[in-house]
Design a protein around this motif. Structure first.
Motif, PDB file in Angstrom:
ATOM      1  N   SER A  31       0.846  -1.194   0.000  1.00 17.14           N
ATOM      2  CA  SER A  31       0.000   0.000   0.000  1.00 17.14           C
ATOM      3  C   SER A  31       0.879   1.240   0.000  1.00 17.14           C
ATOM      4  O   SER A  31       2.070   1.169   0.311  1.00 17.14           O
ATOM      5  CB  SER A  31      -0.915   0.002   1.231  1.00 17.14           C
ATOM      6  OG  SER A  31      -1.731  -1.155   1.260  1.00 17.14           O
ATOM      7  N   SER A  33       0.730   5.905   0.197  1.00 17.44           N
ATOM      8  CA  SER A  33       0.044   7.194   0.217  1.00 17.44           C
ATOM      9  C   SER A  33       0.901   8.173  -0.560  1.00 17.44           C
ATOM     10  O   SER A  33       2.125   8.044  -0.589  1.00 17.44           O
ATOM     11  CB  SER A  33      -0.164   7.692   1.652  1.00 17.44           C
ATOM     12  OG  SER A  33       1.083   7.973   2.273  1.00 17.44           O
ATOM     13  N   SER A  35       1.132  12.511  -1.661  1.00 17.49           N
ATOM     14  CA  SER A  35       0.611  13.868  -1.517  1.00 17.49           C
ATOM     15  C   SER A  35       1.604  14.845  -2.128  1.00 17.49           C
ATOM     16  O   SER A  35       2.800  14.556  -2.237  1.00 17.49           O
ATOM     17  CB  SER A  35       0.365  14.221  -0.048  1.00 17.49           C
ATOM     18  OG  SER A  35       1.566  14.121   0.692  1.00 17.49           O
ATOM     19  N   PHE A  44      -4.553   7.529  -1.396  1.00 13.98           N
ATOM     20  CA  PHE A  44      -4.139   6.288  -0.771  1.00 13.98           C
ATOM     21  C   PHE A  44      -4.466   5.160  -1.747  1.00 13.98           C
ATOM     22  O   PHE A  44      -5.464   5.235  -2.480  1.00 13.98           O
ATOM     23  CB  PHE A  44      -4.871   6.052   0.551  1.00 13.98           C
ATOM     24  CG  PHE A  44      -4.564   7.075   1.605  1.00 13.98           C
ATOM     25  CD1 PHE A  44      -3.524   6.877   2.499  1.00 13.98           C
ATOM     26  CD2 PHE A  44      -5.305   8.243   1.693  1.00 13.98           C
ATOM     27  CE1 PHE A  44      -3.232   7.818   3.462  1.00 13.98           C
ATOM     28  CE2 PHE A  44      -5.018   9.205   2.649  1.00 13.98           C
ATOM     29  CZ  PHE A  44      -3.978   8.987   3.540  1.00 13.98           C
ATOM     30  N   GLU A  60      -6.313   3.359  -6.587  1.00 12.76           N
ATOM     31  CA  GLU A  60      -6.194   4.532  -5.728  1.00 12.76           C
ATOM     32  C   GLU A  60      -7.554   5.172  -5.471  1.00 12.76           C
ATOM     33  O   GLU A  60      -8.472   5.088  -6.295  1.00 12.76           O
ATOM     34  CB  GLU A  60      -5.294   5.580  -6.377  1.00 12.76           C
ATOM     35  CG  GLU A  60      -3.871   5.146  -6.639  1.00 12.76           C
ATOM     36  CD  GLU A  60      -3.068   6.255  -7.288  1.00 12.76           C
ATOM     37  OE1 GLU A  60      -3.187   7.411  -6.834  1.00 12.76           O
ATOM     38  OE2 GLU A  60      -2.344   5.986  -8.259  1.00 12.76           O
ATOM     39  N   GLY A  62      -8.636   9.133  -3.816  1.00 14.12           N
ATOM     40  CA  GLY A  62      -8.025  10.342  -3.280  1.00 14.12           C
ATOM     41  C   GLY A  62      -8.750  11.588  -3.713  1.00 14.12           C
ATOM     42  O   GLY A  62      -9.891  11.553  -4.197  1.00 14.12           O
ATOM     43  N   THR A 172       5.766  10.240  -1.304  1.00 18.04           N
ATOM     44  CA  THR A 172       5.132   8.926  -1.346  1.00 18.04           C
ATOM     45  C   THR A 172       5.662   8.082  -0.198  1.00 18.04           C
ATOM     46  O   THR A 172       6.872   7.997   0.008  1.00 18.04           O
ATOM     47  CB  THR A 172       5.426   8.211  -2.678  1.00 18.04           C
ATOM     48  OG1 THR A 172       4.978   9.025  -3.757  1.00 18.04           O
ATOM     49  CG2 THR A 172       4.732   6.865  -2.734  1.00 18.04           C
TER      50      THR A 172
END
Length: 213
Positions: A31, A33, A35, A44, A60, A62, A172
């Motif tokens: 997994s 995340s 931004s 995510f 994904e 988001g 990431t």
């Protein structure tokens, strides 16, 4: 006693070795995340990564520019195609994938920033030893800076910071990583993608951290 001293010396010597650039396992599931510095993107997702077959599956959820999105794509680099998959209405868009496959690895021109323990070094199994590397890549759109952290043992990705003039910093983080493919079927187009026709490229790039490399 001499054997004990030798063992201690060997242990110290191993710990004192300078970290080496490495390549992550060819098969990974996990997994992540992601931004951006501008706060335009936050997502995510889960990934399946096959460096042997040059295949990546990304799922994904988001927010991009304050709009919620779902993104499910299968990237087949050898075939040069990307499938955008929608299971809710069982549709599939097939688009050309005009980028090269880049394995998860520390580039040879990277410089070591340092080594650290995530968690605690006070006791066994309380922390993870990681190495952080930095460098610069030459992309079609110009130079990009990166800072990548991987585990010392196994070269498992932990986090990546990537900077371009257009996007600023993109962060990431990887977690719940498993060596191997938990579900190999995810790297095969679903049956309803069989008749999908190749569409013209519309200039849109995949909303994924892999498109940064």
């Amino acid at each position: 006693m001499r054997a004990l001293v030798l063992l201690v010396c060997l242990s110290v010597g191993c710990l004192a070795q300078r970290p080496r650039k490495c390549t992550s396992p060819p098969l990974l599931t996990g997994s992540f995340s992601v931004s951006t510095q501008s706060e335009r993107l936050m997502a995510f997702g889960k990934y399946s990564y096959d460096a042997l077959g040059k295949r990546i599956r990304l799922r994904e959820i988001g927010s991009y520019n304050n709009q919620t999105f779902h993104f499910d794509a299968l990237l087949l680099y050898r075939q040069g195609v990307m499938y955008k998959i929608n299971y809710s209405n069982r549709t599939c868009c097939k688009k050309p994938l005009g980028v090269d496959f880049h394995p998860l690895e520390i580039p040879q021109n990277a410089s070591l920033l340092g080594q650290a323990v995530l968690g605690s070094s006070s006791g066994p199994a309380q922390g993870v030893l990681v190495n952080t590397w930095a460098g610069e890549l030459l992309l079609k759109r110009g130079a990009a800076k990166y800072m990548s952290t991987v585990t010392e043992f196994g070269c498992i990705p932990v986090s990546t910071l990537f900077h371009t003039s257009g996007n600023g910093w993109v962060v990431t983080s990887f977690f719940n990583n498993v060596i191997g493919l938990v579900d190999p079927q995810l790297l095969i187009p679903p049956p309803f993608c069989k008749d999908a026709q190749l569409e013209e490229e519309d200039g849109e790039e995949p909303v994924t951290f892999f498109s940064l490399f």
